[in-house]
Write a protein that holds these residues in place. Structure first.
Motif, PDB file in Angstrom:
ATOM      1  N   LEU A  43       9.662 -33.994  -5.038  1.00 31.64           N
ATOM      2  CA  LEU A  43       9.206 -33.511  -6.339  1.00 31.64           C
ATOM      3  C   LEU A  43       7.705 -33.707  -6.501  1.00 31.64           C
ATOM      4  O   LEU A  43       7.021 -32.856  -7.091  1.00 31.64           O
ATOM      5  CB  LEU A  43       9.963 -34.217  -7.461  1.00 31.64           C
ATOM      6  N   GLN A  44       7.175 -34.802  -5.998  1.00 27.33           N
ATOM      7  CA  GLN A  44       5.729 -34.987  -6.045  1.00 27.33           C
ATOM      8  C   GLN A  44       5.017 -33.842  -5.323  1.00 27.33           C
ATOM      9  O   GLN A  44       4.016 -33.314  -5.816  1.00 27.33           O
ATOM     10  CB  GLN A  44       5.349 -36.326  -5.403  1.00 27.33           C
ATOM     11  N   ALA A  89      13.310 -26.792  -6.387  1.00 24.81           N
ATOM     12  CA  ALA A  89      12.709 -25.836  -7.322  1.00 24.81           C
ATOM     13  C   ALA A  89      13.270 -26.001  -8.731  1.00 24.81           C
ATOM     14  O   ALA A  89      12.528 -25.934  -9.723  1.00 24.81           O
ATOM     15  CB  ALA A  89      12.931 -24.405  -6.826  1.00 24.81           C
ATOM     16  N   SER A  90      14.574 -26.227  -8.836  1.00 26.06           N
ATOM     17  CA  SER A  90      15.161 -26.430 -10.169  1.00 26.06           C
ATOM     18  C   SER A  90      14.805 -27.805 -10.726  1.00 26.06           C
ATOM     19  O   SER A  90      14.744 -27.985 -11.948  1.00 26.06           O
ATOM     20  CB  SER A  90      16.679 -26.237 -10.124  1.00 26.06           C
ATOM     21  N   THR A  91      14.554 -28.773  -9.855  1.00 25.91           N
ATOM     22  CA  THR A  91      14.087 -30.083 -10.326  1.00 25.91           C
ATOM     23  C   THR A  91      12.695 -29.964 -10.927  1.00 25.91           C
ATOM     24  O   THR A  91      12.422 -30.506 -12.001  1.00 25.91           O
ATOM     25  CB  THR A  91      14.096 -31.112  -9.186  1.00 25.91           C
ATOM     26  N   LEU A  92      11.810 -29.240 -10.241  1.00 23.74           N
ATOM     27  CA  LEU A  92      10.489 -29.014 -10.817  1.00 23.74           C
ATOM     28  C   LEU A  92      10.606 -28.261 -12.139  1.00 23.74           C
ATOM     29  O   LEU A  92       9.889 -28.564 -13.100  1.00 23.74           O
ATOM     30  CB  LEU A  92       9.618 -28.216  -9.846  1.00 23.74           C
ATOM     31  N   SER A  93      11.534 -27.319 -12.230  1.00 20.80           N
ATOM     32  CA  SER A  93      11.698 -26.519 -13.441  1.00 20.80           C
ATOM     33  C   SER A  93      12.212 -27.325 -14.622  1.00 20.80           C
ATOM     34  O   SER A  93      12.024 -26.928 -15.775  1.00 20.80           O
ATOM     35  CB  SER A  93      12.669 -25.354 -13.161  1.00 20.80           C
ATOM     36  N   THR A  94      12.864 -28.459 -14.352  1.00 20.40           N
ATOM     37  CA  THR A  94      13.443 -29.269 -15.422  1.00 20.40           C
ATOM     38  C   THR A  94      12.806 -30.653 -15.549  1.00 20.40           C
ATOM     39  O   THR A  94      13.095 -31.372 -16.511  1.00 20.40           O
ATOM     40  CB  THR A  94      14.966 -29.442 -15.203  1.00 20.40           C
ATOM     41  N   HIS A  95      11.943 -31.027 -14.592  1.00 15.78           N
ATOM     42  CA  HIS A  95      11.317 -32.350 -14.605  1.00 15.78           C
ATOM     43  C   HIS A  95       9.801 -32.255 -14.472  1.00 15.78           C
ATOM     44  O   HIS A  95       9.154 -33.125 -13.906  1.00 15.78           O
ATOM     45  CB  HIS A  95      11.848 -33.203 -13.440  1.00 15.78           C
ATOM     46  N   TYR A  96       9.228 -31.203 -15.022  1.00 18.06           N
ATOM     47  CA  TYR A  96       7.787 -30.992 -14.898  1.00 18.06           C
ATOM     48  C   TYR A  96       6.972 -31.815 -15.887  1.00 18.06           C
ATOM     49  O   TYR A  96       5.779 -32.060 -15.682  1.00 18.06           O
ATOM     50  CB  TYR A  96       7.455 -29.510 -15.081  1.00 18.06           C
ATOM     51  N   ALA A  97       7.593 -32.246 -16.970  1.00 19.05           N
ATOM     52  CA  ALA A  97       6.827 -32.884 -18.046  1.00 19.05           C
ATOM     53  C   ALA A  97       6.289 -34.251 -17.655  1.00 19.05           C
ATOM     54  O   ALA A  97       5.205 -34.652 -18.104  1.00 19.05           O
ATOM     55  CB  ALA A  97       7.682 -33.000 -19.300  1.00 19.05           C
ATOM     56  N   ALA A  98       7.023 -34.975 -16.833  1.00 22.87           N
ATOM     57  CA  ALA A  98       6.595 -36.306 -16.396  1.00 22.87           C
ATOM     58  C   ALA A  98       5.876 -36.171 -15.058  1.00 22.87           C
ATOM     59  O   ALA A  98       6.509 -35.975 -14.014  1.00 22.87           O
ATOM     60  CB  ALA A  98       7.798 -37.233 -16.260  1.00 22.87           C
ATOM     61  N   ALA A  99       4.550 -36.253 -15.091  1.00 24.23           N
ATOM     62  CA  ALA A  99       3.764 -36.088 -13.870  1.00 24.23           C
ATOM     63  C   ALA A  99       3.959 -37.295 -12.951  1.00 24.23           C
ATOM     64  O   ALA A  99       3.769 -38.440 -13.365  1.00 24.23           O
ATOM     65  CB  ALA A  99       2.294 -35.915 -14.203  1.00 24.23           C
ATOM     66  N   LEU A 100       4.301 -37.028 -11.703  1.00 23.88           N
ATOM     67  CA  LEU A 100       4.479 -38.071 -10.694  1.00 23.88           C
ATOM     68  C   LEU A 100       3.312 -38.104  -9.723  1.00 23.88           C
ATOM     69  O   LEU A 100       3.364 -38.792  -8.708  1.00 23.88           O
ATOM     70  CB  LEU A 100       5.791 -37.838  -9.931  1.00 23.88           C
ATOM     71  N   ILE A 101       2.268 -37.339 -10.052  1.00 23.58           N
ATOM     72  CA  ILE A 101       1.046 -37.285  -9.256  1.00 23.58           C
ATOM     73  C   ILE A 101      -0.136 -37.459 -10.200  1.00 23.58           C
ATOM     74  O   ILE A 101       0.001 -37.336 -11.411  1.00 23.58           O
ATOM     75  CB  ILE A 101       0.914 -35.936  -8.517  1.00 23.58           C
ATOM     76  N   ASP A 102      -1.300 -37.760  -9.636  1.00 31.85           N
ATOM     77  CA  ASP A 102      -2.508 -37.799 -10.453  1.00 31.85           C
ATOM     78  C   ASP A 102      -2.760 -36.404 -11.015  1.00 31.85           C
ATOM     79  O   ASP A 102      -2.711 -35.403 -10.289  1.00 31.85           O
ATOM     80  CB  ASP A 102      -3.707 -38.241  -9.618  1.00 31.85           C
ATOM     81  N   GLY A 134      -4.948 -32.579 -16.685  1.00 32.27           N
ATOM     82  CA  GLY A 134      -3.825 -32.256 -17.556  1.00 32.27           C
ATOM     83  C   GLY A 134      -3.248 -30.876 -17.280  1.00 32.27           C
ATOM     84  O   GLY A 134      -2.727 -30.211 -18.178  1.00 32.27           O
ATOM     85  N   THR A 135      -3.319 -30.445 -16.033  1.00 31.57           N
ATOM     86  CA  THR A 135      -2.821 -29.122 -15.641  1.00 31.57           C
ATOM     87  C   THR A 135      -1.309 -29.041 -15.849  1.00 31.57           C
ATOM     88  O   THR A 135      -0.577 -29.969 -15.498  1.00 31.57           O
ATOM     89  CB  THR A 135      -3.157 -28.849 -14.166  1.00 31.57           C
ATOM     90  N   SER A 136      -0.844 -27.940 -16.405  1.00 27.18           N
ATOM     91  CA  SER A 136       0.596 -27.752 -16.600  1.00 27.18           C
ATOM     92  C   SER A 136       1.299 -27.690 -15.252  1.00 27.18           C
ATOM     93  O   SER A 136       0.910 -26.918 -14.362  1.00 27.18           O
ATOM     94  CB  SER A 136       0.872 -26.472 -17.386  1.00 27.18           C
ATOM     95  N   LEU A 137       2.331 -28.483 -15.102  1.00 25.58           N
ATOM     96  CA  LEU A 137       3.126 -28.493 -13.876  1.00 25.58           C
ATOM     97  C   LEU A 137       4.402 -27.675 -14.043  1.00 25.58           C
ATOM     98  O   LEU A 137       5.268 -27.683 -13.164  1.00 25.58           O
ATOM     99  CB  LEU A 137       3.469 -29.935 -13.494  1.00 25.58           C
ATOM    100  N   ARG A 138       4.504 -26.963 -15.148  1.00 28.03           N
ATOM    101  CA  ARG A 138       5.692 -26.152 -15.428  1.00 28.03           C
ATOM    102  C   ARG A 138       5.599 -24.811 -14.722  1.00 28.03           C
ATOM    103  O   ARG A 138       4.652 -24.049 -14.923  1.00 28.03           O
ATOM    104  CB  ARG A 138       5.826 -25.917 -16.935  1.00 28.03           C
ATOM    105  N   PRO A 139       6.589 -24.461 -13.891  1.00 27.06           N
ATOM    106  CA  PRO A 139       6.607 -23.107 -13.332  1.00 27.06           C
ATOM    107  C   PRO A 139       6.827 -22.085 -14.447  1.00 27.06           C
ATOM    108  O   PRO A 139       7.473 -22.382 -15.453  1.00 27.06           O
ATOM    109  CB  PRO A 139       7.808 -23.127 -12.372  1.00 27.06           C
ATOM    110  N   ASP A 140       6.318 -20.882 -14.261  1.00 26.56           N
ATOM    111  CA  ASP A 140       6.515 -19.840 -15.260  1.00 26.56           C
ATOM    112  C   ASP A 140       7.836 -19.103 -15.057  1.00 26.56           C
ATOM    113  O   ASP A 140       8.317 -18.428 -15.970  1.00 26.56           O
ATOM    114  CB  ASP A 140       5.347 -18.854 -15.216  1.00 26.56           C
ATOM    115  N   PHE A 141       8.434 -19.242 -13.880  1.00 24.33           N
ATOM    116  CA  PHE A 141       9.750 -18.673 -13.594  1.00 24.33           C
ATOM    117  C   PHE A 141      10.248 -19.321 -12.305  1.00 24.33           C
ATOM    118  O   PHE A 141       9.487 -19.989 -11.588  1.00 24.33           O
ATOM    119  CB  PHE A 141       9.680 -17.142 -13.429  1.00 24.33           C
TER     120      PHE A 141
END
Length: 303
Positions: free
Chosen positions: A130-131, A166-179, A183-190
């Motif tokens: 996920l990182q 891919a679905s983990t990133l889509s549902t776990h993007y809010a908690a950043a596990l990287i530097d 403050g870049t959005s880590l949320r995929p758009d689709f």
């Protein structure tokens, strides 16, 4: 078939340029987070069926496939996570082949060679892949202008266990596990999910993927946390899913519970199902002349 609506600079090291002109870059500028020193050798082998398998990844990379001159650029991009049960990466037919097809259609594509969860090389193997996925979308979004990409049109694709990532990133993007100093959005758009592992629940999951990611005796909290059908919210990005009904490796129930959760929250989603095709067919389900990729292009064009 059934349809349901339901290259580079700025300190980034260039690893190499492929024969077709595509460029591979290191995912991280410096140290790889959540890593331990261990003498693990990366290997790549292609079998008699033309399936390429990569193992032992300790230095994750992105390979960029950009639309060629003369191809209408849609401004959209897809980061691709190959499958392999979190034990190998089927990086050819579930990675580079898909990227080439996307680029041919004016969509920038990036094949993510991510680290596979392994206690010997990671402090916490549960979050290692996920990182890498978070870093991939961070990098592409921050450098979108250089690649002719719209910052709000960047998606994630995954096959099998790569679909879980891919679905983990889509549902776990809010908690950043990287530097993430910008403050870049880590949320995929689709998301594009092919025969994905979605759930870690007994009876639905792919056992090898769960064991490799969470261990042989995972606790209930981890099982639920990484069962992505339980993590869908109204902000989870739209998804396009493809699954064969006769898949005995990853049951189609994985795709069904995910799309049901998306629909419950009013999120745009589509599931293409095939009566046959099994698991791991990549771009081409040989049991049908129908091409899921064509349906995906139509769906993506409507976002």
């Amino acid at each position: 078939m059934q349809c349901f609506t339901m290259m580079l600079c700025c300190g980034m090291l260039i690893v190499g340029t492929l024969a077709n002109g595509q460029t591979t870059i290191n995912l991280y500028d410096g140290d790889v987070p959540n890593s331990k020193s261990f003498p693990l050798e990366e290997t790549s082998a292609t079998d008699d069926n033309g399936i390429t398998r990569v193992t032992g990844v300790t230095l994750p990379t992105l390979t960029a496939y950009l639309p060629a001159a003369g191809v209408a650029n849609t401004g959209k991009a897809v980061i691709i996570c190959p499958g392999g049960g979190y034990s190998i990466l089927a990086i050819g037919h579930e990675g580079h082949d898909v990227a080439k097809q996307l680029a041919t259609n004016g969509i920038a594509a990036f094949v993510l060679k991510y680290r596979l969860p392994k206690d010997e090389i990671m402090e916490d193997k549960r979050i290692g892949p996920l990182q890498d996925a978070q870093r991939a979308i961070q990098l592409v979004r921050e450098r979108a202008g250089e690649w002719g990409i719209a910052r709000d049109k960047i998606g994630i694709a995954g096959f099998s266990a790569g679909g879980h990532l891919a679905s983990t990133l889509s549902t776990h993007y809010a908690a950043a596990l990287i530097d993430n100093p910008k403050g870049t959005s880590l949320r995929p758009d689709f998301s594009l999910l092919l025969y994905p592992v979605i759930s870690m629940q007994e009876g639905m999951t792919h056992g090898g993927s769960r064991t490799n990611l969470l261990g042989s005796n995972p606790n209930p909290e981890d099982i639920n946390h990484f069962s992505n059908e339980l993590q869908v919210t109204a902000d989870t990005p739209p998804a396009f899913l493809v699954h064969a009904e006769d898949d005995t490796v990853v049951p189609i129930a994985n795709s069904q519970v995910y799309i049901e959760a998306l629909q419950k929250h009013g999120t745009d989603a589509e599931l293409i199902t095939y009566p046959a095709g099994g698991h791991g067919f990549g771009l081409n389900n040989k049991t049908t002349a129908d091409k899921w990729f064509d349906h995906f292009l139509v769906w993506l064009g409507g976002l």
